[in-house]
Design a protein around this motif. Sequence first.
Motif, mmCIF file in Angstrom:
data_model
loop_
_atom_site.group_PDB
_atom_site.id
_atom_site.type_symbol
_atom_site.label_atom_id
_atom_site.label_comp_id
_atom_site.label_asym_id
_atom_site.label_seq_id
_atom_site.Cartn_x
_atom_site.Cartn_y
_atom_site.Cartn_z
ATOM 1 N N VAL A 10 35.581 14.930 -20.002
ATOM 2 C CA VAL A 10 35.515 15.592 -18.953
ATOM 3 C C VAL A 10 35.890 16.704 -18.749
ATOM 4 N N PHE A 11 34.476 16.903 -17.659
ATOM 5 C CA PHE A 11 34.542 19.035 -17.699
ATOM 6 C C PHE A 11 35.319 18.474 -16.306
ATOM 7 N N THR A 12 35.652 19.801 -15.695
ATOM 8 C CA THR A 12 36.666 19.236 -14.315
ATOM 9 C C THR A 12 37.222 20.632 -13.900
ATOM 10 N N GLU A 13 37.219 21.672 -13.004
ATOM 11 C CA GLU A 13 37.789 22.836 -12.527
ATOM 12 C C GLU A 13 39.249 22.364 -13.041
ATOM 13 N N THR A 14 39.937 21.470 -12.717
ATOM 14 C CA THR A 14 41.756 22.022 -12.683
ATOM 15 C C THR A 14 41.694 20.215 -13.251
ATOM 16 N N PHE A 15 43.128 20.644 -14.187
ATOM 17 C CA PHE A 15 43.804 18.519 -15.553
ATOM 18 C C PHE A 15 44.311 18.666 -14.073
ATOM 19 N N PRO A 16 44.396 16.519 -14.142
ATOM 20 C CA PRO A 16 44.823 15.867 -12.931
ATOM 21 C C PRO A 16 46.501 16.149 -13.617
ATOM 22 N N SER A 17 47.126 15.594 -12.283
ATOM 23 C CA SER A 17 48.783 16.214 -12.511
ATOM 24 C C SER A 17 49.610 14.733 -13.575
ATOM 25 N N THR A 18 48.217 13.884 -14.128
ATOM 26 C CA THR A 18 48.444 12.984 -14.969
ATOM 27 C C THR A 18 47.519 12.915 -15.926
ATOM 28 N N MET A 19 47.835 13.096 -17.193
ATOM 29 C CA MET A 19 46.851 13.354 -17.776
ATOM 30 C C MET A 19 46.060 11.531 -18.443
ATOM 31 N N ASP A 20 44.625 11.324 -18.215
ATOM 32 C CA ASP A 20 44.624 9.389 -19.249
ATOM 33 C C ASP A 20 44.279 9.929 -20.749
ATOM 34 N N THR A 21 44.795 9.179 -21.243
ATOM 35 C CA THR A 21 44.603 8.366 -22.679
ATOM 36 C C THR A 21 43.277 8.778 -23.099
ATOM 37 N N GLY A 22 43.066 9.236 -24.027
ATOM 38 C CA GLY A 22 41.262 9.448 -24.330
ATOM 39 C C GLY A 22 40.526 10.246 -23.582
ATOM 40 N N ILE A 23 40.802 10.711 -22.689
ATOM 41 C CA ILE A 23 40.316 11.958 -21.752
ATOM 42 C C ILE A 23 40.349 13.346 -22.932
ATOM 43 N N LEU A 24 39.173 13.939 -22.620
ATOM 44 C CA LEU A 24 39.451 16.294 -23.312
ATOM 45 C C LEU A 24 39.170 16.355 -21.841
ATOM 46 N N TYR A 25 39.978 16.724 -21.658
ATOM 47 C CA TYR A 25 39.543 17.814 -20.204
ATOM 48 C C TYR A 25 39.039 18.905 -20.135
ATOM 49 N N VAL A 26 37.952 19.432 -19.886
ATOM 50 C CA VAL A 26 37.391 20.556 -20.215
ATOM 51 C C VAL A 26 37.277 21.568 -19.136
ATOM 52 N N SER A 27 37.761 22.695 -19.271
ATOM 53 C CA SER A 27 37.812 23.204 -17.799
ATOM 54 C C SER A 27 37.319 24.770 -18.120
ATOM 55 N N ILE A 28 35.830 25.077 -17.507
ATOM 56 C CA ILE A 28 35.039 26.006 -17.767
ATOM 57 C C ILE A 28 35.325 26.791 -17.199
ATOM 58 N N PRO A 29 35.759 27.069 -15.893
ATOM 59 C CA PRO A 29 36.400 28.990 -14.974
ATOM 60 C C PRO A 29 37.571 29.073 -15.536
ATOM 61 N N TYR A 30 38.779 28.274 -16.202
ATOM 62 C CA TYR A 30 39.792 28.303 -16.898
ATOM 63 C C TYR A 30 40.419 28.209 -18.147
ATOM 64 N N ARG A 31 39.354 28.346 -18.665
ATOM 65 C CA ARG A 31 38.524 28.584 -20.635
ATOM 66 C C ARG A 31 39.841 27.751 -21.129
ATOM 67 N N THR A 32 39.739 26.739 -20.832
ATOM 68 C CA THR A 32 40.619 25.404 -21.451
ATOM 69 C C THR A 32 40.646 24.365 -21.500
ATOM 70 N N CYS A 33 40.849 23.476 -22.334
ATOM 71 C CA CYS A 33 40.920 22.489 -22.606
ATOM 72 C C CYS A 33 42.352 21.659 -22.371
ATOM 73 N N GLY A 34 42.626 20.372 -22.328
ATOM 74 C CA GLY A 34 43.670 19.773 -21.905
ATOM 75 C C GLY A 34 43.847 18.144 -22.422
ATOM 76 N N HIS A 35 44.072 17.570 -23.110
ATOM 77 C CA HIS A 35 44.250 16.204 -23.615
ATOM 78 C C HIS A 35 46.288 15.825 -24.268
ATOM 79 N N LEU A 36 46.330 14.484 -24.147
ATOM 80 C CA LEU A 36 47.018 14.495 -24.198
ATOM 81 C C LEU A 36 47.308 13.576 -26.219
#
Length: 133
Positions: A10-36
């Motif tokens: 899921v490409f997004t600028e910022t991560f949600p306050s609570t991440m969902d299982t099975g999602i790899l959040y990708v923030s290009i502006p912040y050069r960061t990925c996040g997941h559970l």
Amino acid sequence: MTAQDTLRPVFTETFPSTMDTGILYVSIPYRTCGHLCCCGCGHEVITPISPAQWSIAYDGENVSLTPSIGNWALPCRSHYWIRHGHVQWSRHYSAAEIAQNRERDRHLLAQNTEEHRPRPLARLRRHLQSWRR
């Protein structure tokens, strides 16, 4: 929670306050990925994108991260690869191997701090912009 065998990007600028299982959040502006954590422990895993840390590959559908994700600071100490959206489990590292990897990572980060090269992410950003149109 149960272990994950796939992660959907899921490409997004910022991560949600609570991440969902099975999602790899990708923030290009912040050069960061996040997941559970894929083991199911529920801890958030953040992977900075930089030449000395992780690199990302997007094939238009799935994401791969390189190198592996070694959650050695978490109680689970899980270790896995994310390749084409699939989680591939790796072996557990010994304490000595973890220390060796951390030292190597510190050295690479220090070496590349002065040589900040945004070219790979710039190409990905252009690709995503054309893909979204």
